[in-house]
Scaffold this motif. Structure first.
Motif: not given
Lengths: 111, 114
Positions: A13-17, A81-82, A105-111
């Motif tokens: 997801t994108q930053m700020g979401n 999100l940051e 587990g849930s892998r979260l990637t913030v772009l």
């Protein structure tokens, strides 16, 4: 039947979401947890819930909020999100005095 | 604040040998201590629990010791096999009422070489 299941497994997801991760356990345990595992593989506790009551809350930003609709579920909501939130988030459950059962587990990637 | 250290980030060992992993903790007195195994891309899996009044616990090829004076636990895998390769985490538990907190050590990545 999976004992502790969490969804989604991957989240980009994108930053700020704002995003949520769901967790369910079918073990009948009273206590559920959220852990964060960073890139250095350090596993850090974020929250635990006992009978729908938050009993610990480590130094976690208030952008993170656990929500437990019932004893079998503990969802994690993350606002604004940051980049530093990128990590693997693990849900776990226990009887409160013994071993923890972890989800995959849930892998979260913030772009 | 409490601190949990596992002696080495990575440990390589020859198949058949005994692997020994160390967990040291400071600034608190756990009622018991747990060891977990974590494989890449998976959640940690519970292995053993040892109480403060127990010196040693065994399960198949695994042995755990708990020295509350030294504030240390040792985790041994005898006759190690390549399938034992994983990251091992220790988790001393304070067992305080109303605070079911389980803190994990930094982990030791074990590689068993065939």
């Amino acid at each position: 039947d999976t004992a502790v299941s969490q969804t989604p497994k991957y989240l980009v997801t994108q930053m700020g979401n704002d995003k949520s991760i769901k967790c369910e356990q079918n073990l009948g345990h009273d206590t559920m947890y959220w852990y964060k595992q960073d890139s250095k593989k350090f596993l850090k506790i974020m929250f635990s819930y006992n009978n729908k009551e938050l009993i610990i809350n480590e130094t976690v930003p208030n952008r993170f909020s656990p929500k437990s609709p019932d004893k079998a579920h503990l969802n994690l909501h993350i606002n604004s999100l940051e980049l530093g939130d990128s990590a693997v988030y693990f849900c776990a459950s226990s009887t409160g005095h013994g071993e923890l059962f972890f989800g995959e587990g849930s892998r979260l990637t913030v772009l | 604040s409490q601190k949990i250290e596992q002696n080495s980030e990575a440990l390589n060992i020859q198949e058949g040998k005994t692997a020994t992993l160390t967990c040291n903790y400071t600034n608190y007195s756990p009622a018991y201590l747990q060891w977990y195994r974590q494989d890449p891309g998976r959640g940690p899996v519970f292995l053993l629990l040892i109480r403060e009044n127990e010196k040693e616990k065994r399960k198949e090829r695994l042995k755990v010791t708990f020295d509350t004076t030294l504030k240390q636990s040792l985790f041994h895998i005898t006759a190690s096999q390549p399938a034992d390769s994983a990251t091992y985490l220790c988790a001393p538990y304070r067992g305080r009422t109303g605070a079911n907190n389980l803190f994990f050590g930094t982990g030791t990545r074990l590689t068993v070489i065939p």
